[in-house]
Design a protein around this motif. Sequence first.
Motif, PDB file in Angstrom:
ATOM      1  N   GLY A 193       0.804  -1.210   0.000  1.00  0.00           N
ATOM      2  CA  GLY A 193       0.000   0.000   0.000  1.00  0.00           C
ATOM      3  C   GLY A 193       0.839   1.263   0.000  1.00  0.00           C
ATOM      4  N   GLU A 194       0.158   2.381  -0.090  1.00  0.00           N
ATOM      5  CA  GLU A 194       0.846   3.665  -0.072  1.00  0.00           C
ATOM      6  C   GLU A 194       1.678   3.792   1.205  1.00  0.00           C
ATOM      7  N   ILE A 195       2.825   4.408   1.062  1.00  0.00           N
ATOM      8  CA  ILE A 195       3.747   4.550   2.183  1.00  0.00           C
ATOM      9  C   ILE A 195       3.587   5.938   2.798  1.00  0.00           C
ATOM     10  N   SER A 196       3.338   5.978   4.083  1.00  0.00           N
ATOM     11  CA  SER A 196       3.282   7.236   4.820  1.00  0.00           C
ATOM     12  C   SER A 196       4.637   7.458   5.480  1.00  0.00           C
ATOM     13  N   ALA A 197       5.210   8.637   5.277  1.00  0.00           N
ATOM     14  CA  ALA A 197       6.535   8.932   5.824  1.00  0.00           C
ATOM     15  C   ALA A 197       6.728  10.438   5.856  1.00  0.00           C
ATOM     16  N   PRO A 198       7.693  10.923   6.624  1.00  0.00           N
ATOM     17  CA  PRO A 198       7.983  12.360   6.604  1.00  0.00           C
ATOM     18  C   PRO A 198       8.244  12.827   5.182  1.00  0.00           C
ATOM     19  N   SER A 199       7.833  14.040   4.877  1.00  0.00           N
ATOM     20  CA  SER A 199       7.933  14.538   3.507  1.00  0.00           C
ATOM     21  C   SER A 199       9.219  15.293   3.231  1.00  0.00           C
ATOM     22  N   THR A 200       9.936  15.659   4.285  1.00  0.00           N
ATOM     23  CA  THR A 200      11.178  16.402   4.104  1.00  0.00           C
ATOM     24  C   THR A 200      12.308  15.731   4.884  1.00  0.00           C
ATOM     25  N   ALA A 201      13.523  16.044   4.491  1.00  0.00           N
ATOM     26  CA  ALA A 201      14.689  15.489   5.172  1.00  0.00           C
ATOM     27  C   ALA A 201      14.837  16.107   6.563  1.00  0.00           C
ATOM     28  N   HIS A 202      15.434  15.348   7.463  1.00  0.00           N
ATOM     29  CA  HIS A 202      15.747  15.786   8.832  1.00  0.00           C
ATOM     30  C   HIS A 202      14.494  16.010   9.686  1.00  0.00           C
ATOM     31  N   GLN A 203      13.360  15.535   9.218  1.00  0.00           N
ATOM     32  CA  GLN A 203      12.110  15.677   9.957  1.00  0.00           C
ATOM     33  C   GLN A 203      11.743  14.337  10.589  1.00  0.00           C
ATOM     34  N   GLY A 205      13.132  18.888  -1.178  1.00  0.00           N
ATOM     35  CA  GLY A 205      14.324  19.644  -0.802  1.00  0.00           C
ATOM     36  C   GLY A 205      15.347  19.647  -1.918  1.00  0.00           C
ATOM     37  N   GLN A 206      16.371  20.448  -1.746  1.00  0.00           N
ATOM     38  CA  GLN A 206      17.449  20.515  -2.720  1.00  0.00           C
ATOM     39  C   GLN A 206      18.163  19.172  -2.772  1.00  0.00           C
ATOM     40  N   THR A 207      18.180  18.579  -3.963  1.00  0.00           N
ATOM     41  CA  THR A 207      18.747  17.241  -4.126  1.00  0.00           C
ATOM     42  C   THR A 207      20.047  17.316  -4.909  1.00  0.00           C
ATOM     43  N   ALA A 208      21.080  16.739  -4.351  1.00  0.00           N
ATOM     44  CA  ALA A 208      22.363  16.647  -5.042  1.00  0.00           C
ATOM     45  C   ALA A 208      22.687  15.170  -5.198  1.00  0.00           C
ATOM     46  N   LEU A 209      22.166  14.580  -6.270  1.00  0.00           N
ATOM     47  CA  LEU A 209      22.426  13.168  -6.497  1.00  0.00           C
ATOM     48  C   LEU A 209      23.915  12.943  -6.736  1.00  0.00           C
ATOM     49  N   GLN A 210      24.409  11.864  -6.196  1.00  0.00           N
ATOM     50  CA  GLN A 210      25.830  11.577  -6.290  1.00  0.00           C
ATOM     51  C   GLN A 210      26.104  10.602  -7.431  1.00  0.00           C
ATOM     52  N   PRO A 211      27.210  10.792  -8.140  1.00  0.00           N
ATOM     53  CA  PRO A 211      27.569   9.799  -9.159  1.00  0.00           C
ATOM     54  C   PRO A 211      27.899   8.470  -8.504  1.00  0.00           C
TER      55      PRO A 211
END
Length: 298
Positions: A62-72, A160-166
């Motif tokens: 089912g749908e996953i409920s979780a915090p919507s932002t980092a560090h929360q 949030g600002q995402t900096a994907l890593q290589p």
Amino acid sequence: MNDRLRFAAFGGGLVVLFGAALGIGALVGDPSPASSHDTSQSRTDQHDAFGLDASASGYTLGEISAPSTAHQPGVLSFRITGPSGTVTAYDEQHEKDLHLIVARTDAGQYRHVHPELAADGTWSIDWTWKEPGTYRVFADFAPTGGPGGLTLSRTVTVTGQTALQPLPPPSRTAEVDGYRVTLTGDLTTAGSRLGFTVTRDGEPVTDLRPYLGAYAHLVALRAADLAYLHVHPQGEVGSTPPGPEVAFHAEAPTAGEYRLYLDFSHDNAVHTAEFTIAATAAPVPADPGGLGEHEGGH
């Protein structure tokens, strides 16, 4: 449908489904990265095989409920439904009723955890995202009376600002928590041996502790699409050496890059050594008759 991916304990017969982790069997499918997410082309069976779909064999994550932002700080929760409604009974596999694997789409931010099950069928765990991004959440489980081990997944977007890593470059060594883990062997589409040797301060670790019923666990994510595998070494705790090496036999479905996560327990803590490894394609066997599809020269 001739490609296969099998990870098993070296020298033994344990073969675990790619995407039906914690079960026993073999996968036949076309895991082409370009099409593994294309459900419009009747490829749902192959989705299921890699753990990339939310539904399989009559069961749905089912749908996953979780915090919507980092560090929360918050709670990550979900339910699994089956043919008779919400699933509330599970068969224990490797000391847990459900294994939850979470990784960001760049194959970073890997976590392997075990939520708790409430009487109403809700799984939950305290949760904080370390960084923004899109994450794939895999649930490995075996519903009581169901088809055996299943792997279902959904994606969760953390704002949030995402900096994907290589993807880190291929390496034969990984440093984690003061340990050095060395990888030997090559990953190929023909099948090969992969060994992981654990040392600390230059000395071999010969007293690995049992973790989830084994001395080590291996998770592999194909970098192109996060197609997923979770396997365990052959042998029972107490009857096989507790280090320094744990070995697996691996057969990749395609050439390309894979991210490997080796979980092991020592000194009262679980440690995860991470590797990038490039799988190479095995040479096509020569036609012994030299005739190919034009048998007899016609």
